[in-house]
Write an enzyme that holds these catalytic residues in place. Structure first.
Site, PDB file in Angstrom:
ATOM      1  CG  ASP A 121      -0.073  -0.236   2.509  1.00  0.00           C
ATOM      2  OD1 ASP A 121       1.144  -0.002   2.475  1.00  0.00           O
ATOM      3  OD2 ASP A 121      -0.647  -0.651   3.536  1.00  0.00           O
ATOM      4  CD  GLU A 143       0.944  -6.670   3.191  1.00  0.00           C
ATOM      5  OE1 GLU A 143       0.910  -5.434   3.115  1.00  0.00           O
ATOM      6  OE2 GLU A 143       1.664  -7.281   3.995  1.00  0.00           O
ATOM      7  CD  GLU A 157       0.552   4.325   4.499  1.00  0.00           C
ATOM      8  OE1 GLU A 157      -0.355   5.066   4.940  1.00  0.00           O
ATOM      9  OE2 GLU A 157       1.756   4.552   4.695  1.00  0.00           O
ATOM     10  CG  HIS A 234       7.031   4.929  11.353  1.00  0.00           C
ATOM     11  ND1 HIS A 234       6.636   5.110  10.057  1.00  0.00           N
ATOM     12  CD2 HIS A 234       7.000   3.601  11.557  1.00  0.00           C
ATOM     13  CE1 HIS A 234       6.402   3.928   9.498  1.00  0.00           C
ATOM     14  NE2 HIS A 234       6.611   3.002  10.401  1.00  0.00           N
ATOM     15  NE  ARG A 236       3.063  10.611   4.820  1.00  0.00           N
ATOM     16  CZ  ARG A 236       3.779  11.502   4.157  1.00  0.00           C
ATOM     17  NH1 ARG A 236       3.361  12.742   4.042  1.00  0.00           N
ATOM     18  NH2 ARG A 236       4.914  11.185   3.596  1.00  0.00           N
ATOM     19  CG  HIS A 267      10.620   5.601  10.795  1.00  0.00           C
ATOM     20  ND1 HIS A 267      10.709   6.520   9.789  1.00  0.00           N
ATOM     21  CD2 HIS A 267      10.241   4.437  10.208  1.00  0.00           C
ATOM     22  CE1 HIS A 267      10.387   5.942   8.637  1.00  0.00           C
ATOM     23  NE2 HIS A 267      10.099   4.669   8.880  1.00  0.00           N
TER      24      HIS A 267
HETATM   25  N1  UDP Z   1      11.623  -3.287  11.476  1.00  0.00           N
HETATM   26  C1  UDP Z   1      13.019  -3.405  11.429  1.00  0.00           C
HETATM   27  N2  UDP Z   1      13.778  -2.611  12.256  1.00  0.00           N
HETATM   28  C2  UDP Z   1      13.235  -1.695  13.112  1.00  0.00           C
HETATM   29  C3  UDP Z   1      11.811  -1.564  13.132  1.00  0.00           C
HETATM   30  C4  UDP Z   1      11.044  -2.362  12.304  1.00  0.00           C
HETATM   31  O1  UDP Z   1      13.555  -4.220  10.673  1.00  0.00           O
HETATM   32  O2  UDP Z   1      13.985  -1.011  13.819  1.00  0.00           O
HETATM   33  C5  UDP Z   1      10.809  -4.128  10.582  1.00  0.00           C
HETATM   34  C6  UDP Z   1       9.659  -4.874  11.224  1.00  0.00           C
HETATM   35  O3  UDP Z   1      10.059  -6.160  11.669  1.00  0.00           O
HETATM   36  C7  UDP Z   1       8.642  -4.972  10.097  1.00  0.00           C
HETATM   37  C8  UDP Z   1       8.887  -3.716   9.313  1.00  0.00           C
HETATM   38  O4  UDP Z   1      10.200  -3.267   9.653  1.00  0.00           O
HETATM   39  O5  UDP Z   1       8.899  -6.078   9.260  1.00  0.00           O
HETATM   40  C9  UDP Z   1       7.844  -2.702   9.667  1.00  0.00           C
HETATM   41  O6  UDP Z   1       8.184  -1.532   9.142  1.00  0.00           O
HETATM   42  P1  UDP Z   1       7.406  -0.174   9.433  1.00  0.00           P
HETATM   43  O7  UDP Z   1       6.903  -0.152  10.835  1.00  0.00           O
HETATM   44  O8  UDP Z   1       8.350   0.882   8.998  1.00  0.00           O
HETATM   45  O9  UDP Z   1       6.241  -0.166   8.373  1.00  0.00           O
HETATM   46  P2  UDP Z   1       4.789  -0.749   8.272  1.00  0.00           P
HETATM   47  O10 UDP Z   1       4.854  -2.214   8.529  1.00  0.00           O
HETATM   48  O11 UDP Z   1       3.949  -0.001   9.257  1.00  0.00           O
HETATM   49  O12 UDP Z   1       4.364  -0.448   6.882  1.00  0.00           O
END
Ligand code: UDP
Length: 425
Positions: A121, A143, A157, A234, A236, A267
């Site tokens: 997304d 996904e 998203e 983190h 938005r 982040h």
């Molecule tokens: N993640 C990582 N290191 C970190 C924080 C998160 O590798 O310090 C991984 C986490 O395991 C997951 C992904 O990053 O697979 C999630 O990313 P994020 O929270 O940025 O995005 P979202 O999933 O909300 O799109």
């Protein structure tokens, strides 16, 4: 085995860290297939995090679109970034070899791909899908079918994923719930395959690797280990008041539980970091650290007593690791984890976050109940099913096997008012 140069090319678009984590197993499976050749395009929405992940996975990027590179010190707007990705895909696709300005470390011949795989997304995925659609390259949506049905949450998203569903040719849904979301919107039932989420494939791969929690967290690697609460936020839609509230709740908890370590991998986005630094800097049991390598983060998730997060991916990974999650968002598209009891949707009201955290920190029975290891998001074979589907469609291979996930049994038992907790993949 078909020689590499003669294999069917497919574009794989990766924009952000979570896309890299979830597309790496797909790229590997395509390479191992012996029939496909993935052409990896990094849009540059996130740069360092993505490049590092891809490199560590032993893969290479074929083209980099530099979509969020600043010009004269000014970061591009969301629309500018989207525009650069659309133009970038167009240019890369129309060339036999990657144009100079997009050259990365991979192979250079890119033309002639028969499908474009986008993930989830992000604005990168939506932009790449639009570019591919305009070029008449079939869009394959990995996904697919996650929904909050609130167009503005998460933003942008939810809009992106709905948009991709309108133009995708093949929809690869992690769960049956996701498939049904698409069916309700009028997507052909026959163009949707339930695969499981590729994040579980990646988690299983990482589980085989030894290691710690990464720099700055060595004090947590002792035996016995101090109790850990892991925090990430983190998004938005939480910028401003939402993040300030989450950080205030973590501060209150850190004061209340001085022996517990509150680990906050921040982040890279400066807006997201500010609230945590302001609320927690200087507290001895709050560890504000840089983003973790994926493998270190996976180990942290497994070791934590609870996780407080607004992340999407973490909501899928934590249930597989048996760690309860407080989801600091107003809505979630991961309702399977909420049904299973591992995820609790707490929003960003600090009082509610503290209340729910206290329950899980003080009450071992409640914690054990919520930590029951369930795996509603997959069995680690999603990438294999994705490649099977492409082989079936593009190369006349056998019909792919769908992940049932106990869907039929769960749905009927729920209808009859019977317990379904023990019935998962
Ligand atoms: N993640 C990582 N290191 C970190 C924080 C998160 O590798 O310090 C991984 C986490 O395991 C997951 C992904 O990053 O697979 C999630 O990313 P994020 O929270 O940025 O995005 P979202 O999933 O909300 O799109």
């Amino acid at each position: 085995m078909i020689p590499y140069a003669e294999r069917t090319r497919v574009l794989v678009v990766i924009g952000t860290r979570p896309e890299a984590i979830k597309m790496i197993p797909v790229v590997r499976a395509l390479q191992d297939s012996g029939t496909f050749r993935p052409v990896v395009i990094a849009t540059g929405q996130h740069t360092d995090l993505v490049d590092d992940l891809i490199r560590k996975a032993g893969l290479r990027v074929d083209a980099s679109l530099h979509a969020s590179q600043p010009v004269d010190g000014v970061k591009p707007s969301l629309n500018e970034m989207v525009a650069r990705i659309i133009v970038g895909i167009d240019r890369v696709w129309s060339s036999e070899s990657v144009p100079e300005e997009y050259r990365a470390d991979g192979r250079r011949e890119v033309g002639g791909a028969v499908a474009c795989l986008v993930h989830g997304d992000t604005s990168s995925a939506a932009a790449a899908a639009i570019a591919s659609f305009n070029l008449r390259i079939p869009v394959v949506h990995v996904e697919a079918g996650l929904r909050t049905s609130d167009l503005l949450s998460p933003f942008p998203e939810e809009g992106n994923r709905q948009l991709i569903s309108r133009i995708a040719a093949l929809h690869l849904a992690p769960t049956t719930t996701n498939k049904m979301n698409l069916v309700r919107e009028g997507v052909d039932y026959d163009r949707i395959l339930v695969t499981g989420n590729t994040s579980i494939d990646m988690l299983q791969w990482v589980a085989t690797q030894e290691g710690g929690f990464g720099p700055g967290l060595e004090e947590l690697e002792t035996d016995p280990r101090p109790r850990i609460v892991l925090v990430t936020a983190h998004r938005r839609e939480n910028w401003g008041e939402g993040l300030e509230n989450i950080a205030a709740a973590v501060r209150e908890l850190a004061e209340r539980y001085p022996e517990t370590r509150f680990v906050v991998p921040m982040h890279p986005n400066p807006v997201a970091r500010r609230s945590f630094i302001e609320a927690l800097e200087g507290m001895p049991n709050a560890l504000l650290v840089e983003p973790r390598d994926y493998a270190d983060f996976a180990r942290l998730m497994g070791a934590a007593r609870i996780i407080i997060t607004d992340s999407g991916g973490v909501q899928e990974e934590a249930p597989a690791l048996g760690t309860p999650v407080l989801v600091a968002r107003e809505t979630t598209e991961r309702e399977e984890g909420v049904h299973a009891g591992t995820l609790v949707l707490v929003g960003t009201d600090p009082t509610r976050i503290v209340q729910e955290a206290v329950k899980l920190l003080d009450d071992d029975d409640e914690h054990a109940r919520r930590a029951a290891k369930l795996n509603p998001y997959g069995d680690g074979r999603a990438s294999e099913r994705i490649v099977q589907a492409l082989e079936n469609i593009l190369r006349d291979g056998p019909v792919p096997e769908e992940l049932n996930g106990g869907g039929l049994r769960n749905a009927v038992r729920r209808r009859f008012g019977l317990d379904i907790a023990e019935t998962h993949v």
